[in-house]
Motif scaffolding. Structure first.
Motif, PDB file in Angstrom:
ATOM      1  N   THR A   1       9.764  -1.245   3.885  1.00 56.26           N
ATOM      2  CA  THR A   1       8.375  -0.879   3.672  1.00 56.26           C
ATOM      3  C   THR A   1       8.146   0.510   4.210  1.00 56.26           C
ATOM      4  O   THR A   1       8.873   0.981   5.084  1.00 56.26           O
TER       5      THR A   1
ATOM      6  N   SER B   1       3.489  -0.616  -1.063  1.00 58.97           N
ATOM      7  CA  SER B   1       3.866  -1.648  -0.103  1.00 58.97           C
ATOM      8  C   SER B   1       5.352  -1.601   0.215  1.00 58.97           C
ATOM      9  O   SER B   1       5.761  -1.641   1.379  1.00 58.97           O
ATOM     10  N   SER B   2       6.203  -1.517  -0.833  1.00 55.50           N
ATOM     11  CA  SER B   2       7.641  -1.495  -0.595  1.00 55.50           C
ATOM     12  C   SER B   2       8.375  -0.916  -1.785  1.00 55.50           C
ATOM     13  O   SER B   2       7.848  -0.859  -2.901  1.00 55.50           O
TER      14      SER B   2
ATOM     15  N   ASP C   1      12.678  -1.464  -7.716  1.00 55.54           N
ATOM     16  CA  ASP C   1      11.510  -2.339  -7.653  1.00 55.54           C
ATOM     17  C   ASP C   1      10.471  -1.719  -6.721  1.00 55.54           C
ATOM     18  O   ASP C   1      10.764  -1.441  -5.548  1.00 55.54           O
TER      19      ASP C   1
ATOM     20  N   GLU D   1       6.557  -2.139  -5.190  1.00 53.42           N
ATOM     21  CA  GLU D   1       5.444  -3.064  -5.013  1.00 53.42           C
ATOM     22  C   GLU D   1       4.241  -2.305  -4.471  1.00 53.42           C
ATOM     23  O   GLU D   1       4.353  -1.539  -3.507  1.00 53.42           O
TER      24      GLU D   1
ATOM     25  N   THR E   1      -0.178  -2.511  -3.579  1.00 52.53           N
ATOM     26  CA  THR E   1      -1.349  -3.340  -3.308  1.00 52.53           C
ATOM     27  C   THR E   1      -2.596  -2.558  -3.711  1.00 52.53           C
ATOM     28  O   THR E   1      -2.572  -1.327  -3.792  1.00 52.53           O
TER      29      THR E   1
ATOM     30  N   SER F   1      10.803  -1.994 -12.163  1.00 50.50           N
ATOM     31  CA  SER F   1       9.737  -2.974 -12.020  1.00 50.50           C
ATOM     32  C   SER F   1       8.675  -2.391 -11.088  1.00 50.50           C
ATOM     33  O   SER F   1       8.992  -1.903 -10.006  1.00 50.50           O
TER      34      SER F   1
ATOM     35  N   LEU G   1       5.189  -3.742  -9.442  1.00 49.60           N
ATOM     36  CA  LEU G   1       4.286  -4.876  -9.236  1.00 49.60           C
ATOM     37  C   LEU G   1       3.016  -4.416  -8.538  1.00 49.60           C
ATOM     38  O   LEU G   1       3.071  -3.625  -7.589  1.00 49.60           O
TER      39      LEU G   1
ATOM     40  N   GLU H   1      -0.042  -6.237  -6.625  1.00 48.08           N
ATOM     41  CA  GLU H   1      -0.484  -7.532  -6.093  1.00 48.08           C
ATOM     42  C   GLU H   1       0.330  -8.669  -6.707  1.00 48.08           C
ATOM     43  O   GLU H   1      -0.185  -9.736  -7.028  1.00 48.08           O
ATOM     44  N   GLY H   2       1.635  -8.431  -6.897  1.00 45.34           N
ATOM     45  CA  GLY H   2       2.543  -9.458  -7.382  1.00 45.34           C
ATOM     46  C   GLY H   2       2.637  -9.598  -8.889  1.00 45.34           C
ATOM     47  O   GLY H   2       3.410 -10.413  -9.384  1.00 45.34           O
ATOM     48  N   THR H   3       1.867  -8.806  -9.641  1.00 44.64           N
ATOM     49  CA  THR H   3       1.882  -8.881 -11.108  1.00 44.64           C
ATOM     50  C   THR H   3       2.440  -7.583 -11.681  1.00 44.64           C
ATOM     51  O   THR H   3       2.084  -6.495 -11.221  1.00 44.64           O
ATOM     52  N   GLU H   4       3.328  -7.700 -12.672  1.00 47.88           N
ATOM     53  CA  GLU H   4       3.916  -6.512 -13.277  1.00 47.88           C
ATOM     54  C   GLU H   4       2.810  -5.613 -13.834  1.00 47.88           C
ATOM     55  O   GLU H   4       1.860  -6.070 -14.478  1.00 47.88           O
TER      56      GLU H   4
END
Length: 204
Positions: A3, A132-133, A142, A144, A146, A178, A180, A182-185
């Motif tokens: 992170t 986030s990461s 990948d 991520e 928020t 990828s 994401l 909030e967890g959605t692609e």
């Protein structure tokens, strides 16, 4: 998975492609202005052995934008062109650090318009969006995030998609990306088909 804390925004330095462009003093998405315009000259390619390297981030030349010498890039969405901009050199130790810094540049940038003729950064509208990461594998990256993605039109949705997937692909040197939110692609968040990142990946 690592992170990353939020990085401060960096000043944009134009590549040879956009040499002479600076910060557009007209307006930003938030209604603020910048009275300074920076002129830059084409510079030699960075030394690959130097610990400090510029970040390559993707911004958008909107449809109808005319550059005197033309602009090479990828046409997408509403006949816009995705172009690559180099930032000031920074030090990054890993590929994760490099991708994180490039993505955070777009997220932390407060200028919607850059240069004259201008390129744009649609990520300035998504003020709550944060990194986030980042995880970079041999052939994948990948990312991520928020927060909330903000777009004002279908065309701007394409721009946000192209900027994030394109920047991650170019920074990591892979085309399997990828993103994401909030967890959605991100593709699903925006309701768009996947963006083709293959022309932007340069895994040498």
């Amino acid at each position: 998975m690592r992170t990353f804390p939020t990085l401060p925004a960096l000043a944009v330095v134009c590549t040879a492609l956009l040499a002479g462009c600076g910060t557009d003093a007209d307006s930003t998405a938030n209604g603020t202005t910048d009275t300074e315009t920076t002129e830059t000259d084409p510079s030699a390619p960075p030394d690959p052995n130097d610990a400090f390297q510029p970040l390559q981030v993707n911004m958008v030349a909107e449809s109808g934008t005319h550059f005197p010498d033309g602009v090479d890039g990828i046409e997408f969405g509403c006949s816009d062109t995705l172009v690559t901009i180099d930032t000031v050199p920074i030090e990054t130790d890993t590929r994760e650090d490099h991708v994180a810094a490039a993505v955070e540049f777009l997220l932390n940038d407060s200028q919607y318009y850059h240069g004259s003729p201008s390129v744009t950064n649609s990520l300035t509208l998504s003020e709550t969006l944060e990194l986030s990461s980042v995880e970079v594998g041999r052939t994948t990256v990948d990312v991520e995030l928020t927060g909330d993605v903000v777009v004002r039109s279908d065309c701007e949705a394409y721009r946000v998609q192209a900027q994030l997937y394109g920047t991650a692909a170019a920074a990591a040197g892979v085309d399997d990306v990828s993103v994401l939110v909030e967890g959605t692609e991100l593709n699903d968040v925006l309701g768009l088909e996947p963006f083709d990142t293959e022309p932007l990946a340069d895994d040498e």
